[in-house]
Enzyme design. Structure first.
Site, short mmCIF file in Angstrom:
data_model
loop_
_atom_site.label_atom_id
_atom_site.label_comp_id
_atom_site.label_asym_id
_atom_site.label_seq_id
_atom_site.Cartn_x
_atom_site.Cartn_y
_atom_site.Cartn_z
N PHE A 45 -2.26 3.07 3.36
CA PHE A 45 -2.82 2.62 2.09
C PHE A 45 -2.55 1.13 1.88
CE2 PHE A 45 -2.64 7.11 1.35
CZ PHE A 45 -3.63 7.38 0.41
N ASP A 46 -3.55 0.45 1.34
CA ASP A 46 -3.33 -0.84 0.71
C ASP A 46 -2.57 -0.58 -0.60
OD1 ASP A 46 -3.79 -3.63 -0.03
OD2 ASP A 46 -5.31 -2.84 -1.40
N PHE A 47 -2.06 -1.62 -1.23
CA PHE A 47 -1.25 -1.44 -2.44
C PHE A 47 -1.97 -1.93 -3.69
CE2 PHE A 47 3.00 -2.17 -4.70
CZ PHE A 47 3.22 -0.83 -4.89
#
Length: 209
Positions: free
Chosen positions: A8-10
């Protein structure tokens, strides 16, 4: 299981950080440069090559000062961070289903830890790759590939979930399945054109993984 590993990106994907990023970008450019820059220009490269590269666009000779002022303004604002609706439940559900989760972000690792101090989600991720841990940054796939290396996983096992064109480009360049999310409020749906699939809710995200 379609994708045993999900990275995941944040910002704009897990946490609703767009407003504090914009506020700090505006504060830094106004304080240091004394001029107004449009929201579109301020946010155009968020999630990509890193804060220094973002600031270089505005004033190549004042990057260090811009970054310092940005961080001094931005870091205290992490106390206000919240996750997006449904995302904590989605992360917990993926983990319960047996997926291995990782976080790959342009944020420095120490800044991620500020967010983790506010939000009880650190335990959901088996690895975190911060923006200060690789030489190259999104849209280059190096950060994603480092995350997979740490997890002992191959690209054909993995999906990457993000809200920016840099996320999608990095995923495709690295051979991961690219999942674009539209709830970030930083980038437009049209900017996710490289995605393999685009989802609008956390429930839709679970369905494609």
């Amino acid at each position: 299981m379609r994708f045993p590993v999900v990275l995941f990106d944040f910002d704009g994907t897990v946490v609703d950080s767009g407003p504090i990023i914009l506020a700090s970008m505006r504060h830094a450019t106004q304080s240091v440069l004394g001029r107004e820059i449009s929201e579109q220009d301020l946010m155009a490269s968020v999630g990509g090559p890193g804060l220094e590269a973002q600031m270089e666009v505005f004033a190549p000779d004042r990057v260090e000062e811009l970054v310092r002022v940005y961080r001094a303004h931005n870091e205290p604002l992490h106390d206000t961070l919240e996750t997006f609706q449904g995302i904590e439940d989605a992360l917990a559900a993926l983990k319960a289903q047996g997926h291995t989760l990782g976080l790959v972000t342009a944020k420095r690792r120490s800044t991620v830890d500020l967010a983790f101090a506010q939000l009880p989600i650190a335990h959901l991720f088996e690895t975190v790759v911060g923006g200060d841990e690789t030489e190259l940054h999104k849209p280059d796939p190096e950060p994603l590939l480092l995350g997979l290396e740490r997890l002992g996983a191959s690209v054909d096992q993995a999906a990457y979930v993000g809200d920016s064109p840099y996320d999608m480009q990095a995923a495709k360049a690295g051979g991961l399945y690219a999942v674009g999310v539209t709830w970030g409020g930083i980038h437009t749906r049209a900017a996710l054109g490289h995605a393999d699939v685009i989802v609008d809710t956390a429930e839709e995200l679970l369905a494609v993984l």
